[in-house]
Structure formats: structure tokens, C-alpha cells
Motif scaffolding. Sequence first.
Motif, PDB file in Angstrom:
ATOM      1  N   ALA A 251       0.832  -1.209   0.000  1.00 19.57           N
ATOM      2  CA  ALA A 251       0.000   0.000   0.000  1.00 19.57           C
ATOM      3  C   ALA A 251       0.862   1.252   0.000  1.00 19.57           C
ATOM      4  O   ALA A 251       2.012   1.240   0.426  1.00 19.57           O
ATOM      5  CB  ALA A 251      -0.907   0.007   1.226  1.00 19.57           C
ATOM      6  N   ARG A 253       0.398   5.426   1.119  1.00 25.43           N
ATOM      7  CA  ARG A 253      -0.506   6.406   1.719  1.00 25.43           C
ATOM      8  C   ARG A 253      -0.500   7.720   0.930  1.00 25.43           C
ATOM      9  O   ARG A 253      -1.159   8.668   1.297  1.00 25.43           O
ATOM     10  CB  ARG A 253      -0.153   6.630   3.187  1.00 25.43           C
ATOM     11  N   THR A 255      -1.557   8.221  -2.180  1.00 25.31           N
ATOM     12  CA  THR A 255      -2.748   8.441  -3.002  1.00 25.31           C
ATOM     13  C   THR A 255      -3.884   7.606  -2.427  1.00 25.31           C
ATOM     14  O   THR A 255      -3.651   6.628  -1.724  1.00 25.31           O
ATOM     15  CB  THR A 255      -2.566   8.013  -4.466  1.00 25.31           C
ATOM     16  N   ASP A 256      -5.120   7.970  -2.768  1.00 25.26           N
ATOM     17  CA  ASP A 256      -6.277   7.223  -2.283  1.00 25.26           C
ATOM     18  C   ASP A 256      -6.346   5.840  -2.943  1.00 25.26           C
ATOM     19  O   ASP A 256      -6.018   5.678  -4.109  1.00 25.26           O
ATOM     20  CB  ASP A 256      -7.558   7.987  -2.635  1.00 25.26           C
ATOM     21  N   GLU A 257      -6.811   4.886  -2.146  1.00 27.89           N
ATOM     22  CA  GLU A 257      -7.088   3.525  -2.621  1.00 27.89           C
ATOM     23  C   GLU A 257      -5.892   2.832  -3.267  1.00 27.89           C
ATOM     24  O   GLU A 257      -6.059   1.983  -4.127  1.00 27.89           O
ATOM     25  CB  GLU A 257      -8.281   3.566  -3.612  1.00 27.89           C
ATOM     26  N   ALA A 258      -4.684   3.221  -2.857  1.00 24.59           N
ATOM     27  CA  ALA A 258      -3.492   2.557  -3.393  1.00 24.59           C
ATOM     28  C   ALA A 258      -3.151   1.347  -2.528  1.00 24.59           C
ATOM     29  O   ALA A 258      -2.173   1.342  -1.790  1.00 24.59           O
ATOM     30  CB  ALA A 258      -2.331   3.534  -3.459  1.00 24.59           C
ATOM     31  N   VAL A 259      -4.018   0.341  -2.575  1.00 22.13           N
ATOM     32  CA  VAL A 259      -3.786  -0.915  -1.842  1.00 22.13           C
ATOM     33  C   VAL A 259      -3.903  -2.050  -2.846  1.00 22.13           C
ATOM     34  O   VAL A 259      -4.883  -2.129  -3.587  1.00 22.13           O
ATOM     35  CB  VAL A 259      -4.834  -1.121  -0.716  1.00 22.13           C
ATOM     36  N   LYS A 260      -2.884  -2.907  -2.908  1.00 23.16           N
ATOM     37  CA  LYS A 260      -2.908  -4.043  -3.839  1.00 23.16           C
ATOM     38  C   LYS A 260      -2.675  -5.318  -3.045  1.00 23.16           C
ATOM     39  O   LYS A 260      -1.840  -5.339  -2.132  1.00 23.16           O
ATOM     40  CB  LYS A 260      -1.820  -3.910  -4.897  1.00 23.16           C
TER      41      LYS A 260
END
Length: 262
Positions: A251, A253, A255-260
Motif C-alpha cells: 500500500a 498512503r 494516493t487514495d485507494e493505493a492498496v494491492k
Amino acid sequence: CPPANQERFANGKLVTVQFHPSAQVVMTAGHDRSVSLFQVDGIRNPKIQSIYLESFPIYKARFSVDGEQVIATGTHHSMFFVYDMVAGTVIPIPKVRGVEEKFLRNFELSPDGSFMLLIGTSGYLHLLSMKTKELISTMKVNGRCTASAFTPDSSKIYSYSKEGEVFIWDVRSRKCLHTFEDEGSLEGKCIAVSKNNQYVACGSSSGVVNLYTTDACLKENRPKPVKAIMNLVTSATCVTFNPTTEILAVASRDTDEAVKLV
């Protein structure tokens, strides 16, 4: 699923969300100077309690391994707090003797519950006894240490430097066993060791997360990654394995929704 903390949203940025090791409880903590505990029932998630720490925006909070304490460090303090959940008391730890640090922010707890590792500035790592919160020993990496991780058996510590070098320490002797270079790393950001001790993941400022086998990390100075994960375009700020070592979460922090999930 409803929000875990719907009975008390924080007034500032959340820095910690963590499940209790054995109870159906989730903790949130953040810049609004509070630690909150919620009972997770999936319907209401009722708030159990909130602890307010005066003029102490929280940088990081963690449950102890036995689940009886919460350790919290601040954004601009050299002290930290211990919340004893059994006694219901908040204990300030104003100064650890032998630790000369202006700020104490980042820390790791050993999986066996024996140690607390404070990640200091200028490459210093301070190993504390979890029981007494007193200094056992200090280690030093070249450059600045940005992240550290204990191995699952708590025998070794992997410390990742800002320069992209990883130092492997023996916890018992506090000697450096080996160092290796993280391939292509411009600046080290985060590190994780899998629960079965098979893999090490290193995340850097370029967003690349390198996955290594622990065998290669312990033997080679320039190990080849088993896989380089390129999905993040901003700095990788968090890597973590799931308990069965089948999934790696990466992840950012920035940018938004940057979780893989890999």
C-alpha cells in the motif's frame, strides 16, 4: 460491513487500525490524540472506550502480544504511553534511560512478546525489555533506519536503511549477521517478514516492492528478488503478509485507494 468505528469517528487522521490478538476488538488511534476500542459484532460495533492523551497526537499504537497493553508513541515526543487494559490505567514512560532521542515515533514489538524495538534517528535501534520498558542494548545501521521487522521466532531483526541496505541482526547477541542491498532501491520505506519465515518483502520510495526468499537474504549480498511488484506508482509505505503467507498486501498512503493484494 459497516464502519468499524461508526460509534466514534476520529476528528483527525487515523494512523492505526489494529485487531486485538485474541478478542473481537478493534483499536483505532490517530492525530486527534485518542485511542478507541470497539467491540466487533459486524452490526453496531459498539464502542468500548476511548482514552484521550492530552497534547499527544499519536504516531503509532499497537496491542502487546498478550493483548493486555496498548503502546502509543507521539508525533513530536521523546516519551510514550502504555495503556494497561486490565488495570484500566494509562502509564507515561517519560524517558528511557540510555536512549538519547529527541523523538520516539516508530517501533516494533517482537512476536514472542519479549522485546520492543525503538527505531531512533541517525541509524540507532534501541532494544527494550517489554516487561520493564528498560534499555537492553543499542544497535546502529549505516545511514538512517526507516523500518524494521522481527522474524516470526523473534530471533532476528531485519532493519531497512534509507539508502536501500538491509541489516540482519541476531537478537540474542545484538550482532549484525549479514547485510544485503535491496535491488534498485533509491530509498527504503517498509519491510515485512512472512509468518512462515519464507519471504522478506522490501518496499521503496519508487513504489516497487521486492520479494526475496529468506535463504537468499541471509547468504547473498545482492540477492535477486523472486518477484518485483510494480503495481504502486507512489512510494510503498506499507507491506504486510497474511497469516498463512499466501497473500502480500502492498500500500501507499500518498494516493487514495493505493492498496494491492498480491
